[in-house]
Design an enzyme around this catalytic site. Structure first.
Site, PDB file in Angstrom:
ATOM      1  CE1 TYR A  77      16.109 -16.963   2.332  1.00  0.00           C
ATOM      2  CE2 TYR A  77      15.118 -19.138   2.517  1.00  0.00           C
ATOM      3  CZ  TYR A  77      15.466 -18.046   1.749  1.00  0.00           C
ATOM      4  OH  TYR A  77      15.163 -18.029   0.413  1.00  0.00           O
ATOM      5  CG  PHE A  92      -9.560  -4.155  -4.992  1.00  0.00           C
ATOM      6  CD1 PHE A  92     -10.143  -2.935  -4.704  1.00  0.00           C
ATOM      7  CD2 PHE A  92      -8.177  -4.242  -5.023  1.00  0.00           C
ATOM      8  CE1 PHE A  92      -9.355  -1.831  -4.440  1.00  0.00           C
ATOM      9  CE2 PHE A  92      -7.389  -3.142  -4.756  1.00  0.00           C
ATOM     10  CZ  PHE A  92      -7.974  -1.926  -4.463  1.00  0.00           C
ATOM     11  CG  ASP A  93      -8.267  -1.185  -8.423  1.00  0.00           C
ATOM     12  OD1 ASP A  93      -7.671  -1.883  -7.591  1.00  0.00           O
ATOM     13  OD2 ASP A  93      -8.257   0.062  -8.396  1.00  0.00           O
ATOM     14  CG  ASP A  96     -10.106  -9.682  -2.117  1.00  0.00           C
ATOM     15  OD1 ASP A  96      -9.316  -9.434  -1.186  1.00  0.00           O
ATOM     16  OD2 ASP A  96     -10.159  -8.993  -3.156  1.00  0.00           O
ATOM     17  CB  ALA A 117      -8.716  -6.289   2.054  1.00  0.00           C
ATOM     18  CE  LYS A 149      -6.184  -2.160   1.071  1.00  0.00           C
ATOM     19  NZ  LYS A 149      -6.535  -3.202   0.171  1.00  0.00           N
ATOM     20  CG  HIS A 188      -6.422   6.688 -11.887  1.00  0.00           C
ATOM     21  ND1 HIS A 188      -6.327   5.514 -12.586  1.00  0.00           N
ATOM     22  CD2 HIS A 188      -6.379   6.349 -10.586  1.00  0.00           C
ATOM     23  CE1 HIS A 188      -6.246   4.499 -11.749  1.00  0.00           C
ATOM     24  NE2 HIS A 188      -6.277   4.981 -10.516  1.00  0.00           N
TER      25      HIS A 188
HETATM   26  C1  LIG Z   1      -6.270  -3.500  -1.296  1.00  0.00           C
HETATM   27  C2  LIG Z   1      -7.027  -4.643  -1.816  1.00  0.00           C
HETATM   28  C3  LIG Z   1      -6.420  -5.614  -2.606  1.00  0.00           C
HETATM   29  C4  LIG Z   1      -4.983  -5.515  -3.081  1.00  0.00           C
HETATM   30  O1  LIG Z   1      -4.100  -5.521  -2.063  1.00  0.00           O
HETATM   31  P1  LIG Z   1      -2.715  -4.704  -2.055  1.00  0.00           P
HETATM   32  O2  LIG Z   1      -2.202  -4.940  -0.691  1.00  0.00           O
HETATM   33  O3  LIG Z   1      -3.019  -3.281  -2.359  1.00  0.00           O
HETATM   34  O4  LIG Z   1      -1.848  -5.320  -3.106  1.00  0.00           O
HETATM   35  C5  LIG Z   1      -7.200  -6.686  -3.009  1.00  0.00           C
HETATM   36  N1  LIG Z   1      -8.494  -6.783  -2.680  1.00  0.00           N
HETATM   37  C6  LIG Z   1      -9.098  -5.857  -1.932  1.00  0.00           C
HETATM   38  C7  LIG Z   1     -10.545  -6.013  -1.594  1.00  0.00           C
HETATM   39  C8  LIG Z   1      -8.399  -4.745  -1.490  1.00  0.00           C
HETATM   40  O5  LIG Z   1      -9.030  -3.811  -0.767  1.00  0.00           O
END
Ligand SMILES: *Cc1c(COP(=O)(O)O)cnc(C)c1O
Length: 464
Positions: free
Chosen positions: A76, A130-131, A221, A223, A264, A456
Site C-alpha cells: 500500500y 483535448f475534450d 498535457d 499523452a 497513449k 455521439h
Molecule cells: C487521452 C487524452 C487525455 C485524457 O486521458 P484519459 O486517459 O483518456 O483519461 C488528455 N489529454 C490528451 C491530449 C489525451 O490524448
C-alpha cells in the site's frame, strides 16, 4: 556498403502472442450495424476487423512489460513499483513530485479543481484543449480557450508543426485579460484536437518565455510527448542528431509541470500521472485531492504491476526505432488514402489519420451527418471501425431540437500502437479506395434518439 533504411520497411518487433481479428461477411456486418443503431460505439468488438476507434489504451505491451507485471509490488505504501515509476517520470520530465493516477482525466480533475478553487472567472489557454481537458476546465466553471496557429485550419496544405500555439494571440490574450486571471497555459503535445499535429521545440520555448515574463505557469498535457519528440527530430534541423529522450527532456525543461494519459505513448492499457517541478501549494493540494479521489500517494489509481508496466513503457515509447516505425506507419496510411482519392488532414499526425469528409463528399447533404454516414459505410464495407468528428460529436441542436451543421466533418482513423501490421494498413487502403470509387453507395443517416450531452457515444441512428 550502402545500408538499407530498414526502419521504414518493417515493424521493429516480432509477434509472440496473437489474437484473431474478425473475418466477417457483408450480411453479418449489416446485421451488426443495424443492431448497433448505426453507431459504431455500440458494436461489440468481436465483430470489428480493424479497430481504429481510438489509440487510447489499445496498444500491445512488449515482453519486457509483460515480464514487469510479475514483479509488481502491491504494498500500500512505499511500493518498489512506485519508486520505479517515479524514477522514470523524473528522468524524462525533470519533475520531482510525481502523483500516479488511473488515467489522464483524473489528473485533469485534480489540477483544474485546485486551480478553480483559487478564485472565480479564470481562463485557461492552450494550443487546443483535448475534450476531457476542456470538460474538466468547464465543469470547474473556468473558460477553456484554444489558440492554435492559423495553419492548423488549412487541412489540405502541409506544414511541419500545425500543432503550435499562436504566440501573438497568446501575448494579446495575456494583455487583454491580465495575467492574474490566467492561472495556466497548457501545451498539448502532440495536439490531439487539431489532428495529432506536432508542436515545435521553438514554439514550446517561445510560449514558455511569454508565460515566464507574465508569471503564468505552463504545463504539458503530454499523452503523446514521444511522438512529438520524434517529429521534432525529423522536422527541426538542429535536433536531427539528438535522441528522442534528450529532445523530450528539453521539451519538459520549459514547463513547470505535466500530466499524462499513459494509455497513449507509454504503451500501457491503463494509467497516468500528474507531476510538478516544485513542491508548492499546487503540489500539496494535488496530493490531498489524490488521496481523496484516487488512492494513497504511492499508487494513486494504479496497482503495483500497472506501475511496473508503465515505468517500462515510458522508456520503450522513446525508442528511436519504434518511433520511426510508428510515425512511418501513420504516414503510410495517410499517403495511401490520399493516393486512393481520399482527402485527409495533411500531413498525417502521429497517432491518427483524419479524413476531410466535406472535401471527400462535397455533395452529401449536410443534414444527413456526412462523417457519421461514412463511418457506418466503412464498417459495412470492410469491418473498419472509426470515429466521427462532426455534427454528431459536436451535438449542437437548435431551439426546436433540430441538429445543426458543423464547421468540420472529419473521420478519425486512430492507430493502436504495435497492433496492426503493414498488410492490415494495405487492407484499409484498399477498402477506402473502393469506397472512393463508389461514393454513391454511401447512405445518409438520421438521429432517432440522443441524450442531451456527449450525444455521439450513445445516440441511436437510422439509415435514410
Ligand atoms: C487521452 C487524452 C487525455 C485524457 O486521458 P484519459 O486517459 O483518456 O483519461 C488528455 N489529454 C490528451 C491530449 C489525451 O490524448
Amino acid at each position: 556498403m550502402k545500408e538499407i533504411n530498414w526502419k521504414t520497411k518493417f515493424e521493429p518487433f516480432k509477434i509472440k502472442m496473437t489474437e484473431p481479428v474478425a473475418v466477417t461477411t457483408a450480411a453479418r456486418r449489416l446485421r451488426v450495424l443495424k443492431k448497433a443503431c448505426f453507431n459504431p460505439f455500440n458494436i461489440p468488438a468481436e465483430n470489428v476487423t480493424i479497430d481504429f476507434l481510438t489509440d487510447s489504451g489499445t496498444g500491445a505491451m512488449s515482453h519486457t512489460q509483460w515480464g514487469a507485471l510479475m514483479t509488481g509490488d502491491e504494498s500500500y505504501a512505499g511500493a518498489r513499483s512506485f519508486y520505479k515509476l517515479q524514477n522514470a517520470v523524473q528522468s524524462i520530465t525533470g519533475c520531482k513530485y510525481v502523483l500516479p493516477v488511473h488515467q489522464g482525466r483524473a489528473a485533469e480533475r485534480i489540477l483544474t479543481g485546485l486551480i478553480a478553487a483559487q478564485k472565480p472567472g479564470q481562463t485557461i489557454v492552450s494550443n487546443a484543449h483535448f475534450d476531457t481537458t476542456r470538460a474538466n476546465v468547464e465543469a470547474n466553471r473556468m473558460e477553456a480557450l484554444d489558440i492554435p496557429v492559423k495553419e492548423s485550419y488549412d487541412f489540405a496544405k502541409p506544414a511541419p508543426f500545425k500543432g503550435n500555439i499562436d504566440i501573438a494571440k497568446l501575448k494579446k490574450i495575456i494583455k487583454e485579460k491580465g495575467a492574474a486571471d490566467i492561472p495556466l497555459v497548457i501545451m498539448t503535445v502532440t495536439n490531439n484536437t487539431m489532428g495529432g499535429q506536432p508542436v515545435s521545440m521553438a514554439n514550446i520555448r517561445e510560449a514558455a518565455a511569454v508565460c515566464r515574463a507574465a508569471g503564468i505557469p505552463m504545463f504539458l498535457d503530454c499523452a503523446r510527448f514521444a511522438e512529438n519528440a520524434c517529429f521534432i527530430k525529423q522536422r527541426e534541423k538542429e535536433y536531427a542528431k539528438i535522441s528522442p529522450l534528450e529532445i523530450a527532456r528539453e521539451m519538459f525543461s520549459y514547463a513547470q509541470g505535466c500530466w499524462m494519459s499513459s494509455k497513449k505513448d507509454a504503451l500501457v492499457n491503463m494509467g497516468g500521472f500528474l507531476a510538478f517541478k516544485r513542491d508548492g501549494a499546487w503540489a500539496q493540494k494535488a496530493r490531498e485531492a489524490l488521496i481523496l479521489g484516487e488512492g494513497f500517494l504511492n499508487y494513486g489509481g494504479m496497482s503495483g504491476r500497472d506501475m511496473e508496466a508503465l515505468a517500462a513503457g515510458l522508456m520503450e515509447g522513446l525508442d528511436e526505432n519504434y518511433l520511426a516505425y510508428r510515425l512511418e506507419s501513420t504516414r503510410y496510411l495517410g499517403e495511401g488514402l490520399l493516393a486512393a482519392g481520399v482527402p485527409i488532414i495533411n500531413p498525417p499526425g502521429g497517432h491518427a489519420v483524419y479524413i476531410d469528409v466535406k472535401k471527400f463528399l462535397p455533395d452529401f447533404k449536410q443534414a444527413r451527418f456526412p462523417a457519421q454516414s461514412l463511418v457506418c459505410h466503412m464498417y459495412k464495407t470492410g469491418g473498419i471501425r472509426a470515429v466521427e468528428i462532426g455534427m454528431l460529436m459536436f451535438g449542437r441542436r437548435d431551439a426546436k431540437g433540430n441538429w445543426m451543421p458543423a464547421d468540420i466533418e472529419l473521420v478519425r482513423l486512430a492507430i493502436p500502437r504495435r497492433v496492426y501490421t503493414k498488410s492490415h494498413l494495405d487492407y484499409v487502403i484498399e477498402v477506402m479506395a473502393h469506397i472512393a470509387k463508389n461514393k454513391k453507395e454511401i447512405k445518409g443517416v438520421k438521429v432517432v434518439w440522443a441524450p442531451q450531452s456527449l450525444a455521439h457515444f450513445s445516440a441511436k441512428l437510422a439509415e435514410v
